[in-house]
Design an enzyme around this catalytic site. Structure first.
Site, PDB file in Angstrom:
ATOM      1  N   ASP A  14     -21.666  34.512  59.446  1.00 19.29           N
ATOM      2  CA  ASP A  14     -22.960  33.834  59.605  1.00 19.29           C
ATOM      3  C   ASP A  14     -23.786  33.817  58.322  1.00 19.29           C
ATOM      4  OD1 ASP A  14     -22.354  33.655  62.404  1.00 19.29           O
ATOM      5  OD2 ASP A  14     -22.966  35.739  62.578  1.00 19.29           O
ATOM      6  N   LYS A  17     -21.973  29.575  55.619  1.00 17.74           N
ATOM      7  CA  LYS A  17     -20.820  28.894  55.007  1.00 17.74           C
ATOM      8  C   LYS A  17     -20.807  27.407  55.338  1.00 17.74           C
ATOM      9  CE  LYS A  17     -17.958  31.921  56.847  1.00 17.74           C
ATOM     10  NZ  LYS A  17     -18.769  33.074  57.248  1.00 17.74           N
ATOM     11  N   GLY A  41     -18.617  29.499  63.974  1.00 18.48           N
ATOM     12  CA  GLY A  41     -19.610  28.497  64.328  1.00 18.48           C
ATOM     13  C   GLY A  41     -20.321  28.105  63.060  1.00 18.48           C
ATOM     14  N   HIS A  42     -19.917  26.997  62.476  1.00 18.66           N
ATOM     15  CA  HIS A  42     -20.515  26.586  61.211  1.00 18.66           C
ATOM     16  C   HIS A  42     -21.579  25.518  61.465  1.00 18.66           C
ATOM     17  CE1 HIS A  42     -16.836  28.251  58.844  1.00 18.66           C
ATOM     18  NE2 HIS A  42     -17.580  29.171  59.382  1.00 18.66           N
ATOM     19  N   GLN A 186     -15.346  33.617  59.460  1.00 14.27           N
ATOM     20  CA  GLN A 186     -15.687  35.044  59.555  1.00 14.27           C
ATOM     21  C   GLN A 186     -15.978  35.570  58.143  1.00 14.27           C
ATOM     22  OE1 GLN A 186     -12.621  34.157  61.617  1.00 14.27           O
ATOM     23  NE2 GLN A 186     -14.293  33.409  62.836  1.00 14.27           N
TER      24      GLN A 186
HETATM   25  P1  IMP Z   1     -13.320  37.811  67.704  1.00 11.80           P
HETATM   26  O1  IMP Z   1     -13.121  37.162  66.380  1.00 11.80           O
HETATM   27  O2  IMP Z   1     -13.809  36.864  68.762  1.00 11.80           O
HETATM   28  O3  IMP Z   1     -12.118  38.596  68.135  1.00 11.80           O
HETATM   29  O4  IMP Z   1     -14.506  38.887  67.543  1.00 11.80           O
HETATM   30  C1  IMP Z   1     -14.371  40.054  66.732  1.00 11.80           C
HETATM   31  C2  IMP Z   1     -15.666  40.378  66.019  1.00 11.80           C
HETATM   32  O5  IMP Z   1     -15.917  39.389  65.021  1.00 11.80           O
HETATM   33  C3  IMP Z   1     -16.912  40.381  66.907  1.00 11.80           C
HETATM   34  O6  IMP Z   1     -17.803  41.363  66.432  1.00 11.80           O
HETATM   35  C4  IMP Z   1     -17.504  38.995  66.697  1.00 11.80           C
HETATM   36  O7  IMP Z   1     -18.888  38.960  66.944  1.00 11.80           O
HETATM   37  C5  IMP Z   1     -17.191  38.785  65.231  1.00 11.80           C
HETATM   38  N1  IMP Z   1     -17.066  37.383  64.851  1.00 11.80           N
HETATM   39  C6  IMP Z   1     -16.005  36.563  65.063  1.00 11.80           C
HETATM   40  N2  IMP Z   1     -16.221  35.358  64.533  1.00 11.80           N
HETATM   41  C7  IMP Z   1     -17.420  35.412  63.942  1.00 11.80           C
HETATM   42  C8  IMP Z   1     -18.181  34.481  63.170  1.00 11.80           C
HETATM   43  O8  IMP Z   1     -17.775  33.345  62.891  1.00 11.80           O
HETATM   44  N3  IMP Z   1     -19.400  34.914  62.726  1.00 11.80           N
HETATM   45  C9  IMP Z   1     -19.850  36.172  62.968  1.00 11.80           C
HETATM   46  N4  IMP Z   1     -19.177  37.067  63.656  1.00 11.80           N
HETATM   47  C10 IMP Z   1     -17.972  36.693  64.147  1.00 11.80           C
END
Ligand code: IMP
Length: 392
Positions: A14, A17, A41-42, A186
């Site tokens: 977040d 990007k 989520g961009h 991420q």
């Molecule tokens: P997962 O990727 O859904 O397995 O989540 C694993 C961890 O990564 C959790 O703490 C999510 O909140 C975090 N996470 C996954 N994708 C994002 C992102 O795009 N932005 C921020 N946090 C993310």
């Protein structure tokens, strides 16, 4: 001038990007995603209209750009089809010329999503089936896109038109000197190997993953640029050493509109952590960093920057992935003066208030990387360029 640029999250995701990729895509020919899935989520704001992309690369909003979803990603065909339909109803044309999907990417199946919803709670996952889909891939029980599209059901049939050998394609683009933007999803501290395991995502989100996630050699990456917020946020569980609780945290969260773009969850917020910035620079080999959301800090009397952690009697100067240390350490802060002015319309670095410039200089010194862009708002035009040599 760079030939190709990688944009990598340097904190917990977040960082902004989507906006930066959107700004840089204007001059790029190709935008390629190499990891993650629709957990991302961009958010992009163009002509005051907000669009959130979860799996499609952020270059899609620019006409004539080729967007690639690489083999290192995991794809939910139902979500992808909906995202394409939503873009089309907003007037953005998506076809097999501007969107290409790797045949080797893995498919997120309904069973992966229900498993994630059942077991992902303690990590605070997005519940999108990311972990179980990557686990199946590693376990050699996963389903690749190329195998999935052999059935003729609705979503498979729809997906088929976009599927190609994207490694072959992207290497041809590189040979032809096309400008490529590698869009990370991420971030470094959520990376499966280098993040705060087990509170991480299930893919590699760092620069090394560009090669494996797209099928290109390491020497083909030209510039690697990190993205850091002027403070820090985290969604989901796991350590955040500089976390602000109570009213101070609520104020910053509301001012920065820090609510997840994928799940709507409130993001945890904290002061800038220079140890994390320095660590990310090391793991990814950043050429420079982009500082986002500097405007959110306007109006604060004092700002704090974390310069070390105190653990028992020891002062720690380098970030560690040892959660036992992180959970029991106390951040050491340096306090600097804030600025009152609204900076969201400033176009040149020199016009920033002196204290904002001092803050940026200190972030550069402490993280050991130069700043190439400062973002002062969500719009494309709210972008101050400092180092043209790192950009297209
Ligand atoms: P997962 O990727 O859904 O397995 O989540 C694993 C961890 O990564 C959790 O703490 C999510 O909140 C975090 N996470 C996954 N994708 C994002 C992102 O795009 N932005 C921020 N946090 C993310």
């Amino acid at each position: 001038m760079a030939k190709n640029i990688a944009i990598i999250g340097a904190q917990f995701g977040d960082e902004g990007k989507g906006k930066i990729i959107d700004v840089l895509s204007e001059k790029a020919d190709v935008v390629a995603r190499f990891n993650g899935g629709n957990n991302a989520g961009h958010t992009l704001v163009v002509n005051n209209k907000k669009t959130i992309l979860h799996i499609i690369p952020s270059g899609i909003l620019h006409k004539g750009k080729i967007n690639i979803i690489g083999n290192g990603t995991v794809i939910d065909p139902v979500v992808l089809q909906k995202e394409i339909k939503d873009l089309e109803s907003a007037g953005v044309k998506v076809d097999s010329k501007n969107l290409i999907i790797s045949q080797n990417a893995h498919v997120i199946l309904p069973g992966n999503i229900s498993e994630d919803k059942k077991t992902g709670g303690k990590i605070g996952t997005t519940g999108r089936g990311i972990g179980p889909a990557y686990a199946a891939k590693a376990n050699r029980t996963g389903l690749r896109v190329i195998d999935y599209i052999n059935n003729n059901k609705e979503h498979a049939h729809f997906l088929k038109q976009f599927v190609k050998d994207t490694s072959l394609l992207i290497n041809d683009f590189l040979d032809d000197n096309k400008k490529i933007l590698f869009e990370g999803a991420q971030a470094t501290l959520l990376d499966l190997d280098h993040g705060t395991y087990p509170f991480v995502t299930s893919s590699n989100a760092t620069a090394g993953a560009i090669c494996t996630g797209l099928g290109i050699g390491p020497k083909r990456i030209d510039k690697v640029i990190g993205i850091v917020k002027a403070y820090i946020t985290r969604v989901g569980e796991g350590i955040l050493p500089t976390e602000l609780e109570g009213e101070e945290g609520d104020n910053l969260r509301n001012k920065g509109k820090e609510f997840g773009s994928t799940t709507g969850r409130p993001r945890r917020v904290g002061w800038f952590d220079a140890l994390i910035a320095k660590y990310s620079a090391r793991i990814n080999g950043f050429d420079s960093v982009i500082i986002t959301k500097l405007d959110v800090l306007s109006g604060l009397d004092k700002l704090k920057i974390c310069t070390g952690y105190k653990h028992n009697d020891k002062i720690i100067k380098n970030f560690t992935t040892d959660l036992k240390i992180l959970e029991n350490c106390e951040p050491i802060y340096e306090e600097v003066d804030g600025w009152k002015e609204d900076i969201s319309k400033i176009e040149n670095y020199n016009d920033l208030p002196d204290n904002a410039k001092k803050y940026l200089k200190r972030l550069e010194e402490l993280s050991g990387v130069k700043i190439s862009i400062v973002s002062v708002g969500p719009g494309r035009e709210q972008t101050i360029i400092l180092r043209k040599e790192d950009l297209f």
